[in-house]
Design a protein around this motif. Sequence first.
Motif, PDB file in Angstrom:
ATOM      1  N   ARG A  36      44.240  35.874  49.325  1.00 42.77           N
ATOM      2  CA  ARG A  36      43.914  36.272  50.687  1.00 42.77           C
ATOM      3  C   ARG A  36      44.464  35.304  51.726  1.00 42.77           C
ATOM      4  N   SER A  46      37.171  32.640  47.527  1.00 40.38           N
ATOM      5  CA  SER A  46      36.712  33.214  48.795  1.00 40.38           C
ATOM      6  C   SER A  46      35.357  33.891  48.625  1.00 40.38           C
ATOM      7  N   TYR A  86      54.330  41.352  37.928  1.00 42.92           N
ATOM      8  CA  TYR A  86      53.744  40.434  36.944  1.00 42.92           C
ATOM      9  C   TYR A  86      54.788  39.523  36.318  1.00 42.92           C
ATOM     10  N   GLY A  93      38.847  47.967  40.566  1.00 42.96           N
ATOM     11  CA  GLY A  93      38.253  49.231  40.135  1.00 42.96           C
ATOM     12  C   GLY A  93      38.035  49.293  38.640  1.00 42.96           C
ATOM     13  N   GLU A  94      38.543  48.297  37.889  1.00 46.28           N
ATOM     14  CA  GLU A  94      38.316  48.271  36.441  1.00 46.28           C
ATOM     15  C   GLU A  94      37.104  47.386  36.147  1.00 46.28           C
ATOM     16  N   ASN A 105      35.922  23.881  49.138  1.00 47.31           N
ATOM     17  CA  ASN A 105      36.875  24.809  49.719  1.00 47.31           C
ATOM     18  C   ASN A 105      37.492  24.163  50.952  1.00 47.31           C
TER      19      ASN A 105
HETATM   20  C1  BJW Z   1      41.216  26.278  48.600  1.00 47.91           C
HETATM   21  C2  BJW Z   1      42.435  25.604  48.575  1.00 47.91           C
HETATM   22  C3  BJW Z   1      42.406  24.279  48.127  1.00 47.91           C
HETATM   23  C4  BJW Z   1      42.821  27.586  49.281  1.00 47.91           C
HETATM   24  N1  BJW Z   1      41.237  23.717  47.743  1.00 47.91           N
HETATM   25  N2  BJW Z   1      40.076  25.699  48.232  1.00 47.91           N
HETATM   26  C5  BJW Z   1      30.209  45.327  44.524  1.00 47.91           C
HETATM   27  C6  BJW Z   1      30.222  45.370  45.897  1.00 47.91           C
HETATM   28  C7  BJW Z   1      31.392  45.668  46.582  1.00 47.91           C
HETATM   29  C8  BJW Z   1      32.578  45.922  45.922  1.00 47.91           C
HETATM   30  C9  BJW Z   1      32.570  45.888  44.553  1.00 47.91           C
HETATM   31  C10 BJW Z   1      31.397  45.593  43.870  1.00 47.91           C
HETATM   32  N3  BJW Z   1      31.674  45.611  42.543  1.00 47.91           N
HETATM   33  C11 BJW Z   1      32.977  45.898  42.385  1.00 47.91           C
HETATM   34  C12 BJW Z   1      33.542  46.082  43.579  1.00 47.91           C
HETATM   35  C13 BJW Z   1      34.987  46.416  43.817  1.00 47.91           C
HETATM   36  C14 BJW Z   1      35.907  45.265  43.563  1.00 47.91           C
HETATM   37  C15 BJW Z   1      35.672  44.218  44.650  1.00 47.91           C
HETATM   38  O1  BJW Z   1      34.969  43.243  44.481  1.00 47.91           O
HETATM   39  N4  BJW Z   1      36.279  44.374  45.778  1.00 47.91           N
HETATM   40  C16 BJW Z   1      36.115  43.433  46.874  1.00 47.91           C
HETATM   41  C17 BJW Z   1      37.470  43.072  47.449  1.00 47.91           C
HETATM   42  C18 BJW Z   1      35.155  44.009  47.863  1.00 47.91           C
HETATM   43  N5  BJW Z   1      35.697  44.694  42.243  1.00 47.91           N
HETATM   44  C19 BJW Z   1      36.249  45.232  41.165  1.00 47.91           C
HETATM   45  O2  BJW Z   1      36.966  46.214  41.244  1.00 47.91           O
HETATM   46  C20 BJW Z   1      35.936  44.581  39.837  1.00 47.91           C
HETATM   47  N6  BJW Z   1      35.545  45.577  38.932  1.00 47.91           N
HETATM   48  C21 BJW Z   1      34.276  45.979  38.767  1.00 47.91           C
HETATM   49  O3  BJW Z   1      33.329  45.366  39.194  1.00 47.91           O
HETATM   50  O4  BJW Z   1      34.149  47.162  38.067  1.00 47.91           O
HETATM   51  C22 BJW Z   1      33.008  47.960  38.293  1.00 47.91           C
HETATM   52  C23 BJW Z   1      33.071  48.587  39.705  1.00 47.91           C
HETATM   53  C24 BJW Z   1      34.269  49.002  40.233  1.00 47.91           C
HETATM   54  C25 BJW Z   1      34.326  49.537  41.529  1.00 47.91           C
HETATM   55  C26 BJW Z   1      33.156  49.631  42.291  1.00 47.91           C
HETATM   56  C27 BJW Z   1      31.956  49.194  41.743  1.00 47.91           C
HETATM   57  C28 BJW Z   1      31.908  48.669  40.429  1.00 47.91           C
HETATM   58  C29 BJW Z   1      37.173  43.960  39.249  1.00 47.91           C
HETATM   59  C30 BJW Z   1      37.677  42.840  40.079  1.00 47.91           C
HETATM   60  C31 BJW Z   1      38.904  42.252  39.403  1.00 47.91           C
HETATM   61  C32 BJW Z   1      39.554  41.299  40.351  1.00 47.91           C
HETATM   62  N7  BJW Z   1      40.901  41.278  40.090  1.00 47.91           N
HETATM   63  C33 BJW Z   1      41.723  40.428  40.950  1.00 47.91           C
HETATM   64  C34 BJW Z   1      43.161  40.855  40.776  1.00 47.91           C
HETATM   65  C35 BJW Z   1      43.755  40.322  39.559  1.00 47.91           C
HETATM   66  C36 BJW Z   1      45.160  40.737  39.620  1.00 47.91           C
HETATM   67  C37 BJW Z   1      46.087  39.612  39.348  1.00 47.91           C
HETATM   68  O5  BJW Z   1      45.771  38.423  39.441  1.00 47.91           O
HETATM   69  O6  BJW Z   1      47.190  39.992  39.064  1.00 47.91           O
HETATM   70  O7  BJW Z   1      41.509  39.052  40.671  1.00 47.91           O
HETATM   71  S1  BJW Z   1      41.372  40.535  42.666  1.00 47.91           S
HETATM   72  C38 BJW Z   1      41.801  38.906  43.051  1.00 47.91           C
HETATM   73  O8  BJW Z   1      40.646  38.356  43.687  1.00 47.91           O
HETATM   74  C39 BJW Z   1      41.997  38.191  41.709  1.00 47.91           C
HETATM   75  C40 BJW Z   1      41.110  36.989  41.896  1.00 47.91           C
HETATM   76  O9  BJW Z   1      40.686  36.503  40.642  1.00 47.91           O
HETATM   77  C41 BJW Z   1      39.983  37.513  42.752  1.00 47.91           C
HETATM   78  C42 BJW Z   1      39.221  36.468  43.476  1.00 47.91           C
HETATM   79  O10 BJW Z   1      40.020  35.858  44.431  1.00 47.91           O
HETATM   80  P1  BJW Z   1      39.843  34.302  44.687  1.00 47.91           P
HETATM   81  O11 BJW Z   1      40.118  33.567  43.464  1.00 47.91           O
HETATM   82  O12 BJW Z   1      38.566  34.055  45.350  1.00 47.91           O
HETATM   83  O13 BJW Z   1      41.092  34.022  45.675  1.00 47.91           O
HETATM   84  P2  BJW Z   1      41.206  34.195  47.246  1.00 47.91           P
HETATM   85  O14 BJW Z   1      42.636  34.186  47.595  1.00 47.91           O
HETATM   86  O15 BJW Z   1      40.411  35.332  47.721  1.00 47.91           O
HETATM   87  O16 BJW Z   1      40.508  32.888  47.825  1.00 47.91           O
HETATM   88  C43 BJW Z   1      41.068  31.607  47.650  1.00 47.91           C
HETATM   89  C44 BJW Z   1      40.094  30.595  48.225  1.00 47.91           C
HETATM   90  O17 BJW Z   1      40.599  29.314  47.969  1.00 47.91           O
HETATM   91  C45 BJW Z   1      39.910  30.718  49.739  1.00 47.91           C
HETATM   92  O18 BJW Z   1      38.529  30.659  50.026  1.00 47.91           O
HETATM   93  C46 BJW Z   1      40.623  29.496  50.288  1.00 47.91           C
HETATM   94  O19 BJW Z   1      40.031  28.994  51.481  1.00 47.91           O
HETATM   95  C47 BJW Z   1      40.479  28.531  49.145  1.00 47.91           C
HETATM   96  N8  BJW Z   1      41.505  27.480  49.047  1.00 47.91           N
HETATM   97  N9  BJW Z   1      43.430  26.403  48.990  1.00 47.91           N
HETATM   98  C48 BJW Z   1      40.131  24.417  47.803  1.00 47.91           C
HETATM   99  N10 BJW Z   1      43.576  23.505  48.051  1.00 47.91           N
END
Ligand code: BJW
Length: 289
Positions: free
Chosen positions: A60, A237, A91, A210-211, A261
């Motif tokens: 993000r 995040s 990928y 969505g998985e 963070n």
């Molecule tokens: C630093 C720094 C430094 C920078 N030092 N800090 C319940 C409520 C609402 C929605 C949903 C829910 N349940 C499921 C959902 C839907 C969805 C979801 O959550 N969507 C949201 C966006 C709202 N979730 C899913 O689909 C999940 N599946 C699921 O639950 O199935 C059942 C279901 C489905 C649908 C509806 C309901 C139930 C699966 C989620 C799988 C996530 N996959 C990803 C993509 C992988 C693809 C890939 O890598 O190729 O995984 S999404 C992406 O985000 C990736 C990450 O692992 C994940 C988290 O991101 P992360 O790691 O937090 O990164 P960033 O970039 O967001 O943040 C970085 C942070 O670092 C920032 O805060 C910076 O400030 C900080 N930072 N430099 C310290 N040096």
Amino acid sequence: MCISLLRRINYSLVSYSTFKMVSRQSSDINKFKDALRAAKNIVILSGAGISAESGIPTFRGAGGLWRKYQASALATPEAFKTSPSLVWEFYHYRREVAAKAQPNAGHIAIANYETKYGSEKIITVITQNVDGLHVRAGTKNLIELHGNLYKTRCTKCKEVLVNTDSPICPALENRGAPDANVVGSDILIKELPHCKKCSGLLRPHIVWFGESLDPDVLKKAGDTMESCDVCLVVGTSSVVYPAALFAPQAAARGAVVAEFNIEPTPATHDFQFYFEGPCGTTLPTVLEV
Ligand code: BJW
Ligand code: ZN
């Protein structure tokens, strides 16, 4: 799930930008170190921010685009169905970037902490990252919630295998350029990676939007979170579910939670401690051995 957590899910979906403007001063490091010393069961929950200092873009932040796409547009089963070629190029690029990257001081501080204290405390890293850098830093007790860039899964027989080939198939050689002006992808499906056993098309073994997460992995992570007394939330995040719920739930039942963070997140105010700054600097200070 308690009402405040439900409210936060709602908030984080509608007003993440508002939360980002709320600042909070870093906490007293010595108080947190005392809690860490007393802890018997520690979880480190990491996200993309821990690998940012290794040169791997966060999702993000700036650099989160590949060509004109957000990861959320490519990391879906629908995108793979529409264009497996485009998704495999994405990928392939990510595999190459992560393979060239090196674990940084944050990954190494965590691994060294486990080496030093792993016989007297339970120390578990739960990562949302798929880049493999925790393992390469030396972390042993690791749960990879969202899969791994170097694992494939057969879309037909479902076999999961480790694959570190570069490129993973000849057709991906010199593909995956991230430039915004590159359009489309035209690799024939038969030239993409296929299963040696059943000839099915392979896909990255990654949890796409969505998985559902692997139920065994999710249970293991949930059980681990429930039994921890201290949790470090590093470089995430806290907006992607279900991982975004883990630490607020631990805090709600009384575990000591510290966030590391470069800026506050929607979860910051759920936690007792907040350490602002790049975690390649903050973690070695907190976890110094
Ligand atoms: C630093 C720094 C430094 C920078 N030092 N800090 C319940 C409520 C609402 C929605 C949903 C829910 N349940 C499921 C959902 C839907 C969805 C979801 O959550 N969507 C949201 C966006 C709202 N979730 C899913 O689909 C999940 N599946 C699921 O639950 O199935 C059942 C279901 C489905 C649908 C509806 C309901 C139930 C699966 C989620 C799988 C996530 N996959 C990803 C993509 C992988 C693809 C890939 O890598 O190729 O995984 S999404 C992406 O985000 C990736 C990450 O692992 C994940 C988290 O991101 P992360 O790691 O937090 O990164 P960033 O970039 O967001 O943040 C970085 C942070 O670092 C920032 O805060 C910076 O400030 C900080 N930072 N430099 C310290 N040096
Ligand atoms: Zn197969």
